[in-house]
Design a protein around this motif. Structure first.
Motif, PDB file in Angstrom:
ATOM      1  N   ILE A 169      -7.611  17.952  22.937  1.00  0.00           N
ATOM      2  CA  ILE A 169      -7.036  19.142  23.577  1.00  0.00           C
ATOM      3  C   ILE A 169      -5.526  19.177  23.383  1.00  0.00           C
ATOM      4  N   GLN A 170      -4.867  18.046  23.592  1.00  0.00           N
ATOM      5  CA  GLN A 170      -3.416  18.012  23.440  1.00  0.00           C
ATOM      6  C   GLN A 170      -3.002  18.298  22.003  1.00  0.00           C
ATOM      7  N   ALA A 171      -3.773  17.792  21.044  1.00  0.00           N
ATOM      8  CA  ALA A 171      -3.465  18.039  19.630  1.00  0.00           C
ATOM      9  C   ALA A 171      -3.603  19.521  19.296  1.00  0.00           C
ATOM     10  N   ILE A 172      -4.627  20.188  19.857  1.00  0.00           N
ATOM     11  CA  ILE A 172      -4.812  21.627  19.625  1.00  0.00           C
ATOM     12  C   ILE A 172      -3.650  22.410  20.228  1.00  0.00           C
ATOM     13  N   VAL A 173      -3.263  22.056  21.452  1.00  0.00           N
ATOM     14  CA  VAL A 173      -2.139  22.729  22.112  1.00  0.00           C
ATOM     15  C   VAL A 173      -0.855  22.541  21.304  1.00  0.00           C
ATOM     16  N   ASP A 174      -0.576  21.307  20.887  1.00  0.00           N
ATOM     17  CA  ASP A 174       0.635  21.025  20.106  1.00  0.00           C
ATOM     18  C   ASP A 174       0.633  21.793  18.781  1.00  0.00           C
ATOM     19  N   ALA A 175      -0.558  21.936  18.178  1.00  0.00           N
ATOM     20  CA  ALA A 175      -0.666  22.615  16.884  1.00  0.00           C
ATOM     21  C   ALA A 175      -0.351  24.098  16.987  1.00  0.00           C
ATOM     22  N   SER A 176      -0.405  24.657  18.200  1.00  0.00           N
ATOM     23  CA  SER A 176      -0.110  26.088  18.353  1.00  0.00           C
ATOM     24  C   SER A 176       1.375  26.398  18.174  1.00  0.00           C
ATOM     25  N   ASN A 177       2.196  25.368  17.999  1.00  0.00           N
ATOM     26  CA  ASN A 177       3.606  25.563  17.672  1.00  0.00           C
ATOM     27  C   ASN A 177       3.828  25.736  16.172  1.00  0.00           C
ATOM     28  N   PHE A 178       2.741  25.732  15.404  1.00  0.00           N
ATOM     29  CA  PHE A 178       2.845  25.777  13.951  1.00  0.00           C
ATOM     30  C   PHE A 178       1.884  26.833  13.382  1.00  0.00           C
ATOM     31  N   PRO A 179       2.164  27.311  12.178  1.00  0.00           N
ATOM     32  CA  PRO A 179       1.298  28.320  11.555  1.00  0.00           C
ATOM     33  C   PRO A 179       0.008  27.703  11.021  1.00  0.00           C
ATOM     34  N   LEU A 180      -0.894  27.386  11.938  1.00  0.00           N
ATOM     35  CA  LEU A 180      -2.138  26.695  11.607  1.00  0.00           C
ATOM     36  C   LEU A 180      -3.292  27.277  12.414  1.00  0.00           C
ATOM     37  N   SER A 181      -4.343  27.712  11.739  1.00  0.00           N
ATOM     38  CA  SER A 181      -5.585  28.136  12.384  1.00  0.00           C
ATOM     39  C   SER A 181      -6.602  27.014  12.262  1.00  0.00           C
ATOM     40  N   ILE A 182      -7.328  26.737  13.343  1.00  0.00           N
ATOM     41  CA  ILE A 182      -8.318  25.663  13.366  1.00  0.00           C
ATOM     42  C   ILE A 182      -9.703  26.269  13.570  1.00  0.00           C
ATOM     43  N   ILE A 183     -10.589  26.020  12.615  1.00  0.00           N
ATOM     44  CA  ILE A 183     -11.973  26.482  12.699  1.00  0.00           C
ATOM     45  C   ILE A 183     -12.873  25.255  12.727  1.00  0.00           C
ATOM     46  N   VAL A 184     -13.684  25.121  13.771  1.00  0.00           N
ATOM     47  CA  VAL A 184     -14.651  24.026  13.857  1.00  0.00           C
ATOM     48  C   VAL A 184     -16.051  24.594  13.640  1.00  0.00           C
ATOM     49  N   ILE A 185     -16.744  24.078  12.639  1.00  0.00           N
ATOM     50  CA  ILE A 185     -18.123  24.462  12.370  1.00  0.00           C
ATOM     51  C   ILE A 185     -19.024  23.343  12.898  1.00  0.00           C
ATOM     52  N   GLY A 186     -19.820  23.639  13.914  1.00  0.00           N
ATOM     53  CA  GLY A 186     -20.711  22.650  14.496  1.00  0.00           C
ATOM     54  C   GLY A 186     -22.043  22.624  13.784  1.00  0.00           C
TER      55      GLY A 186
END
Length: 257
Positions: free
Chosen positions: A173-190
């Motif tokens: 969760i913290q890594a996802i929050v921190d990543a929102s400071n950068f131009p990065l989209s995260i897609i998780v395929i389960g």
């Protein structure tokens, strides 16, 4: 209302065809981007195909069938590759017995993969040799993606293909929050049998971020219910990219790097 809510709720819409979502991505200003791929090698992959993959390991590499990881690589490869201007893709594994929940390993010891065809070729070559481990933690991969974004100073899409619940939830969760400071989209395929309650929580209940940078897709649910599964999976995976990129531009995350 958070900044992410204010931006993403402004003109959120659903897409019915892949052409619609592709046009929306272009209209949002995404003319090119970098691509990063992450593959989950935790040991639970051996058991998560009981219902969805005829009892086989999700990483079973066989000439007789295509496994879910191979399917995702093919589907998203065909869809995303036109956005990648140089054709180079950073591909990583995580969760194996060596990496555990602390680090990642590159698919190729030197350099990036030349397109998704090579991602698939290298996956097929290395997977039978990998000793699966765990536990599951997305944080090292997300941090690696942020490092790549910092270095290249370009918008990137990170695709994580994973089989189950995150055990290191707070760190992820913290890594996802921190990543929102950068131009990065995260897609998780389960992929696999699930359950997916933690993934759905990550998608819907993450704390305040600069923008809504995380999307979860239940591969088998969509595959089992759609008339054209490949197209439906691609649409669902990319559906939030236009609004995410608009948010990135509005927040000037690329210009401020």
């Amino acid at each position: 209302m958070s900044t992410a809510d204010a931006i993403s709720d402004d003109d959120e819409k659903g897409y019915e065809t892949l052409e619609e979502v592709t046009k929306a991505i272009k209209k949002a200003g995404v003319n090119s981007c970098g691509l990063i791929f992450g593959i989950d090698y935790t040991i639970s992959n051996k058991l998560q195909g009981q219902k969805t993959f005829d009892g086989h390991s999700l990483h079973d590499v066989s000439k007789d069938r295509i496994n879910p990881y191979q399917e995702v690589i093919c589907i998203l490869g065909e869809t995303l590759e036109p956005l990648d201007d140089d054709g180079s893709i950073n591909a990583f594994g995580f969760g194996d017995r060596k990496s555990k929940d602390k680090k990642t390993f590159p698919f190729k010891p030197q350099g990036e993969c030349d397109g998704f065809a090579e991602v698939l070729d290298v996956y097929n070559e290395i997977t039978p040799k990998i000793r699966m481990g765990g536990p599951t933690n997305f944080a090292p991969l997300i941090k690696k993606a942020v490092d790549i974004v910092r270095k290249n100073q370009e918008y990137h899409i990170l695709v994580i293909v994973a089989d189950g619940q995150v055990t290191s939830e707070e760190e992820t969760i913290q890594a996802i929050v921190d990543a929102s400071n950068f131009p990065l989209s995260i897609i998780v395929i389960g992929v696999g049998d699930g359950p997916w309650n933690v993934m759905n929580d990550l998608d819907e209940k993450l704390p305040s971020r600069k923008f809504d940078n995380f999307k979860f897709v239940d591969f088998h649910e969509i595959k089992g219910s759609a008339r054209n599964p490949q197209t439906a999976i691609a649409i669902e995976a990319l559906s939030e990219i236009p609004e995410q990129y608009k948010a990135i531009r509005k927040l000037k995350l690329i210009e401020n790097m």
